[in-house]
Design a protein around this motif. Sequence first.
Motif, PDB file in Angstrom:
ATOM      1  N   ASP A 586       9.305  -1.351  -6.872  1.00  0.00           N
ATOM      2  CA  ASP A 586       7.954  -2.155  -7.792  1.00  0.00           C
ATOM      3  C   ASP A 586       7.600  -3.336  -7.110  1.00  0.00           C
ATOM      4  O   ASP A 586       6.725  -3.816  -7.523  1.00  0.00           O
ATOM      5  CB  ASP A 586       8.593  -2.226  -9.053  1.00  0.00           C
ATOM      6  CG  ASP A 586       7.665  -2.500 -10.112  1.00  0.00           C
ATOM      7  OD1 ASP A 586       6.620  -1.594 -10.048  1.00  0.00           O
ATOM      8  OD2 ASP A 586       7.613  -3.740 -10.592  1.00  0.00           O
ATOM      9  N   ASP A 587       8.364  -3.900  -6.130  1.00  0.00           N
ATOM     10  CA  ASP A 587       8.127  -5.266  -5.535  1.00  0.00           C
ATOM     11  C   ASP A 587       8.220  -5.194  -4.044  1.00  0.00           C
ATOM     12  O   ASP A 587       8.954  -4.358  -3.400  1.00  0.00           O
ATOM     13  CB  ASP A 587       8.848  -6.291  -6.093  1.00  0.00           C
ATOM     14  CG  ASP A 587      10.418  -6.029  -5.963  1.00  0.00           C
ATOM     15  OD1 ASP A 587      10.808  -4.754  -5.742  1.00  0.00           O
ATOM     16  OD2 ASP A 587      11.141  -7.004  -5.946  1.00  0.00           O
ATOM     17  N   ALA A 588       7.522  -6.200  -3.504  1.00  0.00           N
ATOM     18  CA  ALA A 588       7.427  -6.477  -2.143  1.00  0.00           C
ATOM     19  C   ALA A 588       8.692  -6.675  -1.779  1.00  0.00           C
ATOM     20  O   ALA A 588       9.335  -6.455  -0.213  1.00  0.00           O
ATOM     21  CB  ALA A 588       6.617  -7.485  -1.682  1.00  0.00           C
ATOM     22  N   ALA A 589       9.876  -7.453  -2.188  1.00  0.00           N
ATOM     23  CA  ALA A 589      11.059  -7.620  -1.653  1.00  0.00           C
ATOM     24  C   ALA A 589      12.067  -6.391  -1.860  1.00  0.00           C
ATOM     25  O   ALA A 589      13.389  -6.507  -1.531  1.00  0.00           O
ATOM     26  CB  ALA A 589      11.599  -8.754  -2.746  1.00  0.00           C
ATOM     27  N   ASN A 590      11.389  -5.393  -2.547  1.00  0.00           N
ATOM     28  CA  ASN A 590      12.439  -4.140  -2.463  1.00  0.00           C
ATOM     29  C   ASN A 590      13.782  -4.248  -3.227  1.00  0.00           C
ATOM     30  O   ASN A 590      14.638  -3.712  -2.813  1.00  0.00           O
ATOM     31  CB  ASN A 590      12.814  -3.334  -1.227  1.00  0.00           C
ATOM     32  CG  ASN A 590      11.664  -3.118  -0.540  1.00  0.00           C
ATOM     33  OD1 ASN A 590      11.723  -2.401   0.548  1.00  0.00           O
ATOM     34  ND2 ASN A 590      10.419  -3.007  -0.906  1.00  0.00           N
ATOM     35  N   THR A 591      13.626  -4.959  -4.374  1.00  0.00           N
ATOM     36  CA  THR A 591      14.739  -5.122  -5.391  1.00  0.00           C
ATOM     37  C   THR A 591      14.619  -4.322  -6.392  1.00  0.00           C
ATOM     38  O   THR A 591      15.641  -4.376  -7.009  1.00  0.00           O
ATOM     39  CB  THR A 591      14.917  -6.796  -5.663  1.00  0.00           C
ATOM     40  OG1 THR A 591      13.490  -7.367  -6.372  1.00  0.00           O
ATOM     41  CG2 THR A 591      14.908  -7.616  -4.254  1.00  0.00           C
ATOM     42  N   ARG A 592      13.566  -4.016  -6.776  1.00  0.00           N
ATOM     43  CA  ARG A 592      13.280  -3.304  -8.317  1.00  0.00           C
ATOM     44  C   ARG A 592      13.040  -1.880  -7.913  1.00  0.00           C
ATOM     45  O   ARG A 592      11.722  -1.450  -7.571  1.00  0.00           O
ATOM     46  CB  ARG A 592      12.311  -3.855  -9.258  1.00  0.00           C
ATOM     47  CG  ARG A 592      12.668  -5.114  -9.529  1.00  0.00           C
ATOM     48  CD  ARG A 592      11.996  -5.847 -10.520  1.00  0.00           C
ATOM     49  NE  ARG A 592      10.448  -5.958 -10.292  1.00  0.00           N
ATOM     50  CZ  ARG A 592       9.662  -6.865 -10.887  1.00  0.00           C
ATOM     51  NH1 ARG A 592       9.926  -7.030 -12.062  1.00  0.00           N
ATOM     52  NH2 ARG A 592       8.402  -7.275 -10.537  1.00  0.00           N
ATOM     53  N   ARG A 593      13.806  -1.036  -8.188  1.00  0.00           N
ATOM     54  CA  ARG A 593      13.711   0.434  -7.653  1.00  0.00           C
ATOM     55  C   ARG A 593      13.205   1.259  -8.765  1.00  0.00           C
ATOM     56  O   ARG A 593      13.513   0.986  -9.876  1.00  0.00           O
ATOM     57  CB  ARG A 593      15.184   1.220  -7.115  1.00  0.00           C
ATOM     58  CG  ARG A 593      15.128   2.423  -6.787  1.00  0.00           C
ATOM     59  CD  ARG A 593      16.617   2.898  -6.331  1.00  0.00           C
ATOM     60  NE  ARG A 593      16.668   4.272  -5.807  1.00  0.00           N
ATOM     61  CZ  ARG A 593      16.703   5.355  -6.563  1.00  0.00           C
ATOM     62  NH1 ARG A 593      16.775   5.297  -7.901  1.00  0.00           N
ATOM     63  NH2 ARG A 593      16.795   6.575  -5.983  1.00  0.00           N
ATOM     64  N   LEU A 594      12.070   2.202  -8.374  1.00  0.00           N
ATOM     65  CA  LEU A 594      11.650   3.227  -9.223  1.00  0.00           C
ATOM     66  C   LEU A 594      11.886   4.536  -8.793  1.00  0.00           C
ATOM     67  O   LEU A 594      11.826   4.912  -7.572  1.00  0.00           O
ATOM     68  CB  LEU A 594      10.035   3.101  -9.314  1.00  0.00           C
ATOM     69  CG  LEU A 594       9.779   1.687  -9.969  1.00  0.00           C
ATOM     70  CD1 LEU A 594       8.201   1.684  -9.752  1.00  0.00           C
ATOM     71  CD2 LEU A 594       9.897   1.818 -11.420  1.00  0.00           C
ATOM     72  N   GLY A 595      12.548   5.309  -9.619  1.00  0.00           N
ATOM     73  CA  GLY A 595      13.220   6.456  -9.240  1.00  0.00           C
ATOM     74  C   GLY A 595      12.071   7.505  -8.879  1.00  0.00           C
ATOM     75  O   GLY A 595      10.930   7.331  -9.341  1.00  0.00           O
ATOM     76  N   GLY A 596      12.469   8.512  -7.991  1.00  0.00           N
ATOM     77  CA  GLY A 596      11.786   9.565  -7.761  1.00  0.00           C
ATOM     78  C   GLY A 596      11.517  10.634  -8.858  1.00  0.00           C
ATOM     79  O   GLY A 596      12.243  10.298 -10.092  1.00  0.00           O
ATOM     80  N   TYR A 597      10.850  11.497  -8.691  1.00  0.00           N
ATOM     81  CA  TYR A 597      10.488  12.536  -9.954  1.00  0.00           C
ATOM     82  C   TYR A 597       9.867  13.963  -9.390  1.00  0.00           C
ATOM     83  O   TYR A 597       9.413  13.866  -8.333  1.00  0.00           O
ATOM     84  CB  TYR A 597       9.380  11.991 -10.826  1.00  0.00           C
ATOM     85  CG  TYR A 597       7.938  11.940 -10.177  1.00  0.00           C
ATOM     86  CD1 TYR A 597       6.982  12.646 -10.153  1.00  0.00           C
ATOM     87  CD2 TYR A 597       7.838  10.719  -9.566  1.00  0.00           C
ATOM     88  CE1 TYR A 597       5.936  12.666  -9.491  1.00  0.00           C
ATOM     89  CE2 TYR A 597       6.452  10.602  -8.829  1.00  0.00           C
ATOM     90  CZ  TYR A 597       5.642  11.464  -8.979  1.00  0.00           C
ATOM     91  OH  TYR A 597       4.294  11.270  -8.102  1.00  0.00           O
TER      92      TYR A 597
END
Length: 648
Positions: A586-597
């Motif tokens: 969710d962010d450019a720093a790749n710290t907030r992961r959004l799961g696949g679906y």
Amino acid sequence: MTSCVPVSFGRAPARRSRLACLPLALASAFGGAALLHLPSTARAQAQGPATLGETVVTANRTPQPLADLVGDVSIVDRETIEKSGAVGVADVLARLPGIEIARSGGVANTTSLFVRGAETRFTAVYIDGVRVDSQSTGGAAWESIPLSQIDRIEVLRGPAAAVYGSDAVGGVIQLFTRRGEEGVAPYAGVGIGSHGLRRGEAGVSGKSGGFDYAVGVSHEESKGFNVLPMDKRTPSKDGFTSPDRDGYRTNAGNLRLGYQITPDQRLDATLLYSDTNAGYDAPVSFRTRPPILFKNDVSSNTLQTAGLSWSAKWNEVYSTRVQVTDSQSIYKTQPSFYRTETRLRGYLFQNEFRFGPHLVTATLERREDALENAPTTSSGLFARDRSQDAVSLGYGFVQGPHSLQLHVRHDDDSEFGGKTTGSAAYGYAITPKLRATVSAGTAFRAPTLYQRFSEYGNASLKPESARNVELGLRYTDGATHAGIVVYENRVENLIVFDGAATGCSSSFGCYASTARARYRGVTLSGGHRIGDVTLRASADFQDPRDRDTDLLLARRARRHGTLGADWRIGAWTLGAEVQSSGKRYDDAANTRRLGGYTVLNLVASTQLTPEIGLVARIDNVGDKDYMLARGYDTGGRNAYLGLKWTPR
């Protein structure tokens, strides 16, 4: 479309706060794509090159048989759109190879589109040849384009700036409205769906003598759903909720007139209008936990396009086309006030020379951009304009197994000067069924007026520039087709928001041409018919990456694809489709992961009578709970039922 949008909360500006315009800059750093949200009602067929006799306009800006093209092109016709039950244009496009979309809520909320992982502002969009764009964040406002008025869609993946100029870094999408044919053909349709959806449309088209016409109107409304619920997926320290349902209402219409002056001269005029009012959830302050909210925030999105063109064939060798176009995009919000308006005007003079297997084009083009921006702070109020003058040359050659396309173009911008782009593409038919292609090209995107002259602007910004190479292999044998495309597109001077920018007048930071990106990937697509069953599939393996940080670009999956089947049983066509996507950040720093679906969609269509057709659709049959932007709901399982009357 907007200039002040919270990076994680769509286009909604913060009320009476300087924070209102800061998030726009951050959103641009994430690709100009306000917030990503998967459509909840969608189905589009990825048509392969099964109909090679079809004529395509988008690839080279002149009608050419699909079989002669070297570019990576998809076509969606009216029949596919009607049988899909889709509500938005982006929903249809999301089922094509190489395309991802995202939304911050329902179909009328901020919608972003990525072609081969490229920023949403890197796709040039046209409606009946009229350019649609924003001079705030950049890119078309997909939620403002009414699907009910669209008859055909052509998608070109890959840079095309040598043909279209600024913006065509990732691809070009052309949308066409209905055109009148011989006789008189009225139609009317109604539909209902989940979340209180109601749709209605009507129109008529026809042709008599040298005159043809098409006119259509539509109305659509939905009670919507709460796009920002707080639950276990959104930690309370970051999340917030607004209890209201975020519905929408859209009114749209189009008019297309044509007159065949002589057998070799034709005049065309087009008009399109769409007005959408949609609810959204806007945080007032990001500093409180949870943020303070306004209820019943409403956005208004108005799109108008107009075009007039005259084409003439003077002899068997020489023909010309003259076109004048105008588009206006207005976005505003209440009660947290914000307003931005983009006006584009275009002039085109295109010349074509055909000598046997040779096609030479010479084009003069002028584009005028204007932006009026009225954000929540008086210091940011401004109005600016600019122009771009261009000359381009093209050469095409098709003979035997060989296809060659060369283009070069020079654009002179009134603000930053000249930019030259070029492309070369070659195709070779290894066998009558197997064809290989190779191409290379350069492209650019001029900074928006907002990026240069707003309170967060930087007048010294450079154009974003790209270099692309790709290889393709396509197989076609009757009802069977398959293809693979391997590509790499490198972008320099990528415009991002820099909180520590030097010489910046804003304490929050300014835009800067400091980043670099690489869009690399492989697209697989194919289809096969076995008796009454038609199979189709596409898969994308991509690596959209920041070359400076070596991190993935925000909100783009490395893997996504679709698998579908249509089965004809008597008068019915039954369809099933699986859409799958890997994890994103969710962010450019790749710290907030959004799961696949992975979701399953079902559709059924039939002709109840020769004049009345029915389509029924259930999306997300398993009621999968997933997000494509932190905190934003996707609406869950939903259904649609539509009837259309088309007398024959």
